[in-house]
Design an enzyme around this catalytic site. Structure first.
Site, PDB file in Angstrom:
ATOM      1  N   THR A 167       9.395   8.920 -26.659  1.00 46.14           N
ATOM      2  CA  THR A 167       8.814   8.486 -27.930  1.00 46.14           C
ATOM      3  C   THR A 167       7.747   9.296 -28.675  1.00 46.14           C
ATOM      4  OG1 THR A 167       9.341   6.150 -27.311  1.00 46.14           O
ATOM      5  CG2 THR A 167       7.838   6.475 -29.475  1.00 46.14           C
ATOM      6  N   GLU A 191       1.941   0.587 -36.985  1.00 44.02           N
ATOM      7  CA  GLU A 191       2.858   0.050 -35.882  1.00 44.02           C
ATOM      8  C   GLU A 191       2.283  -1.191 -35.151  1.00 44.02           C
ATOM      9  OE1 GLU A 191       5.342   3.323 -33.851  1.00 44.02           O
ATOM     10  OE2 GLU A 191       3.401   3.912 -33.747  1.00 44.02           O
ATOM     11  N   LYS A 202      -1.651   8.596 -35.672  1.00 44.75           N
ATOM     12  CA  LYS A 202      -2.484   7.416 -35.734  1.00 44.75           C
ATOM     13  C   LYS A 202      -4.024   7.644 -35.356  1.00 44.75           C
ATOM     14  CE  LYS A 202      -0.392   5.148 -31.432  1.00 44.75           C
ATOM     15  NZ  LYS A 202       0.794   6.110 -31.113  1.00 44.75           N
ATOM     16  N   ASP A 206      -7.454   3.659 -27.124  1.00 48.20           N
ATOM     17  CA  ASP A 206      -6.774   4.003 -26.020  1.00 48.20           C
ATOM     18  C   ASP A 206      -7.092   5.581 -25.351  1.00 48.20           C
ATOM     19  OD1 ASP A 206      -5.700   5.710 -27.972  1.00 48.20           O
ATOM     20  OD2 ASP A 206      -3.615   5.524 -26.855  1.00 48.20           O
ATOM     21  N   ASP A 264      -5.928   8.395 -25.453  1.00 46.86           N
ATOM     22  CA  ASP A 264      -6.232   9.537 -26.258  1.00 46.86           C
ATOM     23  C   ASP A 264      -6.850   9.357 -27.863  1.00 46.86           C
ATOM     24  OD1 ASP A 264      -3.987   8.321 -26.893  1.00 46.86           O
ATOM     25  OD2 ASP A 264      -2.851  10.140 -27.680  1.00 46.86           O
ATOM     26  N   HIS A 321      -1.760   5.698 -23.619  1.00 45.99           N
ATOM     27  CA  HIS A 321      -2.682   4.523 -23.075  1.00 45.99           C
ATOM     28  C   HIS A 321      -2.030   4.441 -21.549  1.00 45.99           C
ATOM     29  CE1 HIS A 321       1.558   3.826 -24.409  1.00 45.99           C
ATOM     30  NE2 HIS A 321       1.626   2.939 -23.728  1.00 45.99           N
TER      31      HIS A 321
END
Ligand code: G16
Length: 544
Positions: A18, A364, A377, A278, A280, A114
């Site tokens: 992903t 999302e 994001k 998270d 990153d 994450h």
């Protein structure tokens, strides 16, 4: 310094998921494993030779080693210049910001997001294109194809670059500039949000907040922006020191992994606002006093209120959400008279829509929210957007969301994850659902009438590319849905995600607990997919 050719053998498991290639650190530490993947990037992205490349990561274990390897290989592959964050650090949204701001040829981002970090945990690498976003599938597939046939990689023999000192040096004819990882990003945030208004909110004496950096990359970003530039009291940022193993925690901002922060918002003395990001820095969780904002609702609320922030004062042109994300944003788009796009899971699918100017905001369910300011994001961006909203509307988080529900209705939403299950059993479960699909429309399941049932396919409206088999959707009359898909970011076994949603227009019912409101659908989903029989799990591991 002449490039050195090193013979190698292909690995068979380097297909990006992903979001890039994520594996155990031990896998990356195998001789040539990282090198093969990096060479496959240079072999397929010919424009990088002679150009500028950005390199940085979330600071997890192996980040520094990988950064040095990539710098040497970039020199051998004739990259003209690399911009690298000090200490090898760049949060994912900051990397996107730097790639775009300096009009570079792209970037290599080191992160497993994450996922936990440390010698026995995870590492990851992905390539971002010149627009600043994760490479589209056509590029990741080309990189993967190259890894299957690679026979050599190129590097130079050189001492390590000092990553901790800002400034410029050379490496085999290539310029290396170590940049401040925070400054460009902080400037961008200042251009989008009303820092003086947020400062007033902080100074009002009526507002208490904490930002939990979870010992991950956002610590220095949050301290600079929230405390130094906006003037939040010192200590507003907690767990702000980045650690290679994130302090042994799971740097995933959700109700399960950020319990310490959630507890601070509880009770009459709870914080007014709390947020976390998270590993990153691209995810966000938003909490008010005794109140959790689902990521799907967060997107919808930001879309409905975007004009309150200076960077979006002229309104938004369109919005997009990933398929499993709740349809709350669709209702806002409908009222605003703008387009709402439904894309497969993965931020890379928003890239074309953003580049083409079709959308301004996207998000999302997996705690990701963002806009056209970068092509990733962006966790802190979402936090600042919420702070801007709180300052402008002078209401609590809970009141803002409740008012939103009264206006648009509430999309009750939950995600149930079954983690680390047998990969074959999970694939069989999804195949079984696919077989059921044709006979479901028109059927009654409990109190629900099936309206449609399909395996989501997406045709990109900008370039016409098609992505099939992106998740099984079963939609019911009235807007309720259950969705099943396998995670593409895990590193062990498989994770089944079940997404459940029900629409409620009646404000009297908006206060229900989502797990209670969704219970009938949860049971329908479990039964239909035969979860316990096939996976041996009666209950999910994580509920968000
Ligand atoms: C990545 C992707 C997101 C996706 C999430 C979960 O986020 O960028 O688009 O929603 O993984 O994906 P999956 O359900 O396949 O595990 P991150 O924050 O891990 O980069």
């Amino acid at each position: 310094m002449e490039p050195k050719r090193v013979a190698t053998q292909p690995f068979t498991d380097q297909r990006p998921g992903t979001s890039g290639l994520r594996k155990r650190v031990r896998v990356f530490e195998q001789p040539n494993y990282l090198e093969n993947f990096v060479q496959a990037i240079f072999d397929t992205q010919k424009g990088l030779a002679g150009g500028v490349l950005v390199v940085g990561g979330d600071g997890r274990y192996y980040n520094r080693t990988a950064t040095q390897t990539i710098l040497r290989m970039a020199a051998a592959n004739r990259v003209a210049k690399v911009l690298v964050g000090r200490g090898g650090i760049l949060s994912t949204p900051a990397a996107s910001c730097v790639i775009r701001k300096y009009r570079t040829g792209g970037g290599i981002v080191l992160s497993a997001s994450h996922n936990p970090g440390g010698p026995d945990a995870d590492f990851g690498i992905k390539f971002n294109v010149a627009a600043g976003g994760p490479a589209p599938e056509s590029v990741t597939e080309a990189i993967y194809a190259r890894t299957r046939e690679i026979g050599a990689y190129f590097t130079v023999d050189s001492p390590e670059i000092d990553l901790d000192r800002l400034g410029t040096s050379t490496l085999g004819g290539m310029t290396v500039e170590v940049i401040d990882p925070v400054a460009d990003y902080a400037d961008l945030m200042a251009s989008l949000f009303d820092f003086p208004a947020i400062h007033q909110l902080f100074n009002s004496g009526l507002f208490r907040m904490r930002f939990d950096a979870m010992h991950a990359v956002t610590g220095p970003y949050a301290i600079e922006i929230l405390e130094n530039r906006i003037g939040a009291e010192p200590g507003t940022v907690i767990n702000g020191e980045p650690l290679e193993d994130f302090g042994g925690g799971h740097p995933d901002p959700n109700l399960a992994h950020a319990q310490e922060l959630v507890a601070m918002t509880q009770g009459t003395d709870g914080l007014d606002f709390a947020a976390a990001s998270d590993g990153d820095g691209d995810r966000n969780m938003i909490l008010g006093k005794n109140f959790f904002v689902t990521p799907s609702d967060s997107l919808a609320v930001l879309a409905a209120n975007a004009h309150q922030a200076p960077g979006y004062k002229d309104g938004i042109v369109g919005v997009a959400r990933s398929m499993p994300t709740s349809q709350a944003a669709d209702r806002v788009a409908e009222q605003l008279g703008i387009e709402c796009y439904e894309t497969p899971t993965g931020w890379k699918f928003f890239g074309n829509l953003l580049d083409a100017g079709r959308i301004t905001l996207c998000g999302e369910e997996s705690f990701g929210t963002g806009s056209d300011h970068v092509r990733e994001k962006d966790g802190l961006w979402a936090v600042l957007f919420w702070l801007n909203l709180l300052a402008a509307r002078k209401q609590s988080v809970k009141d803002i969301v409740h008012e939103h529900w009264r206006r648009f209705g509430r999309n009750f939403y939950t995600r149930h994850d079954y983690e680390g299950v047998d990969a074959k059993a999970a694939a069989d479960l999804v195949d079984h659902l696919r077989i059921l699909l044709p006979e479901l429309p028109g059927k009654r399941l409990g109190a629900y009438q099936v309206e449609y049932a399909d395996d989501f396919a997406y045709v990109d409206p900008v370039d016409g590319s098609r992505s099939d088999r992106q998740g099984v959707r079963i939609g019911f009359e009235g807007g309720s849905r259950v969705v099943f898909r396998l995670s593409g970011t895990g590193t062990e076994g498989a994770t089944l995600r079940v997404y459940i949603e029900a629409y409620e227009s009646d404000p009297v019912k908006h206060d229900q607990d989502p797990q209670t409101a969704l219970q009938p659908l949860i049971l329908i989903a479990r039964e239909l997919a035969q979860i316990e029989a096939r996976l041996g799990r009666a209950e999910p591991d994580v509920i968000t």
